[in-house]
Design a protein around this motif. Sequence first.
Motif, short mmCIF file in Angstrom:
data_model
loop_
_atom_site.label_atom_id
_atom_site.label_comp_id
_atom_site.label_asym_id
_atom_site.label_seq_id
_atom_site.Cartn_x
_atom_site.Cartn_y
_atom_site.Cartn_z
N TRP A 152 0.85 -1.19 0.00
CA TRP A 152 0.00 0.00 0.00
C TRP A 152 0.89 1.23 0.00
CZ3 TRP A 152 -4.80 -1.74 -0.49
CH2 TRP A 152 -5.23 -2.89 0.17
N VAL A 153 0.53 2.22 -0.79
CA VAL A 153 1.28 3.48 -0.77
C VAL A 153 0.29 4.64 -0.76
CG1 VAL A 153 2.91 4.96 -2.01
CG2 VAL A 153 3.28 2.48 -1.96
N ASN A 154 0.31 5.41 0.31
CA ASN A 154 -0.54 6.60 0.39
C ASN A 154 -0.06 7.64 -0.60
OD1 ASN A 154 -1.14 6.37 3.78
ND2 ASN A 154 -2.68 7.07 2.35
N TYR A 196 7.38 -7.18 -3.51
CA TYR A 196 6.07 -6.55 -3.82
C TYR A 196 5.81 -6.55 -5.31
CZ TYR A 196 6.50 -5.39 1.00
OH TYR A 196 6.66 -5.52 2.35
N LYS A 197 4.65 -7.12 -5.70
CA LYS A 197 4.32 -7.24 -7.12
C LYS A 197 3.12 -6.38 -7.48
CE LYS A 197 7.49 -10.20 -7.65
NZ LYS A 197 8.54 -10.22 -8.60
N ILE A 198 2.39 -5.96 -6.47
CA ILE A 198 1.27 -5.05 -6.71
C ILE A 198 1.46 -3.84 -5.81
CG2 ILE A 198 -1.25 -4.74 -6.47
CD1 ILE A 198 -1.53 -7.68 -7.26
N ILE A 199 1.37 -2.67 -6.41
CA ILE A 199 1.47 -1.43 -5.64
C ILE A 199 0.09 -0.79 -5.70
CG2 ILE A 199 2.50 0.90 -5.59
CD1 ILE A 199 4.53 -1.32 -4.88
N THR A 200 -0.53 -0.61 -4.54
CA THR A 200 -1.87 0.00 -4.54
C THR A 200 -1.79 1.41 -3.96
OG1 THR A 200 -2.83 -2.19 -4.23
CG2 THR A 200 -4.28 -0.30 -3.86
N LYS A 236 -2.33 -0.61 -8.81
CA LYS A 236 -3.76 -0.43 -8.59
C LYS A 236 -3.95 0.88 -7.85
CE LYS A 236 -4.96 -5.25 -8.64
NZ LYS A 236 -5.90 -6.27 -8.21
N PHE A 237 -5.17 1.38 -7.81
CA PHE A 237 -5.40 2.63 -7.07
C PHE A 237 -6.85 2.70 -6.64
CE2 PHE A 237 -5.80 3.31 -11.60
CZ PHE A 237 -7.05 3.89 -11.71
N MET A 238 -7.07 3.42 -5.53
CA MET A 238 -8.42 3.68 -5.09
C MET A 238 -8.42 4.87 -4.15
SD MET A 238 -8.91 0.54 -2.43
CE MET A 238 -8.73 -0.69 -3.68
#
Length: 440
Positions: A152-154, A196-200, A236-238
């Motif tokens: 997760w990255v803010n 880490y393979k997915i950065i959200t 990914k992002f949200m």
Amino acid sequence: MNENKKYCILTYGCQMNVHESEKLAGFLQERGYTETQEQNQADVIVFNTCCIRKSAEEKILGNIGAVKPIKKKNPNLIVAVCGCMSQQTDMADYIQKTFPFVNIIFGTHNLNKFGNFLDEYEQTHKKIKDIEQQVIVDENVPMYRTSGYNGWVNIMYGCNNFCTYCIVPYVRGREVSRRPQDIIDEVESLLKTGKYKIITLLGQNVNSYGKDLGGDITFAKLLKQIAELPYEFKIKFMTSHPKDLTDDVIDVIAENDKISKTIHLPVQSGSNAILKKMNRNYTVEHYLNVIDKIKSKIPNVSLTSDFIVGFPSETQEDFEATCNLVKRVGYNGIFAFMYSPRPGTPAAQMQDQIPLDEKNKRVNALLAIEKQISHQKTNEMIGNIENCIVDKVLDDGNYLVKTDSGKTIIVGNAILEPYSFVNIKIDKLIDNQLYGTVVN
Ligand code: 5AD
Ligand code: SF4
């Protein structure tokens, strides 16, 4: 140090909280504590709370109450309560009065002081209640990541939108973006580890990223810069807001293999009258226009959304308009919630609140429609070839892989490396479970 001491963090609510619990854990690990899932074995219990709906709040208050006998058995136990619920006006006082065994209370804006609070409490054994009103961006917070291959990255904090039902702007403050270089450095440091393979990327309204920074950085540019990092990963992002999801963002997603083709675009209602009362600042027509643009530029897109049913004054016609919109868009998944009045928000004061049994009926009706559509969507996946991540090895030696949209597929007859990306042909759907084979 605190060798042999353990902590237990209970996290409620959204991904932002899940990630912030990784920061809370960072402070505890730094002080020598290790993790336990068992409250009975913990020396520190932290409640990282949510207040988006009353049901969340009631559950949390019940769970805090249940710590009383544990504290009685272990008087040295430190109990901390933080997060969105504590940030609400007067809530910290209420928690202190109702649960005198709680030792540390803080809010969303001063999580970066959790380490100091712990040290201070351990030295003085005096209760701490500290609620900060100003959003503070602190780049030096330790993190103990617990979400596997997902990092997760803010990218920003807070929200400026003031949708009339929503408490988030009151407990999370106004939008503050992190500097692009700080974000890119964090992403790169994660990718370098190979773990880490997915950065959200996380933010309440990621599409308005950068507006407060004054330069020419935009969310589209940030996405592009991150996608250019030379590693094998997905972004990914949200969460996106339909009024701010601009063409440049759609184009960057369409053009870039590293950016996930799953877009969560909460619409909340399919009625213009209700959208207006919600202060969403777009119409159904605008929303559908954005959806159509997305579908034409990203043909393999997977769309999801949030809905609130039973908003004050919502008529049967308004609700039917929502059902029609769900059918028209053909979502891969939705989250539907019964409207819950939140103290201090404008909608809580509105006339014509809808009775609970009616809200209940509507939410079930909407979910039934969606169930049919998403089942059909899953069926349509048969025959597709999808780039998936190897999630885990199952006990029987088969693998569980996940599609871009998070669907799981069981794959046999192969030797796969966990957390690598593979192309999978989807063969069949049995009892709601997809099965597939590796293609090279
Ligand atoms: N009542 C019900 N649902 C709500 N949400 C936000 N506030 C409320 C409320 N007061 C929902 C919205 C939002 C999601 C995170 O939670 O659908 O998109
Ligand atoms: Fe709440 Fe609206 Fe902000 Fe989302 S955009 S956090 S629903 S106020």
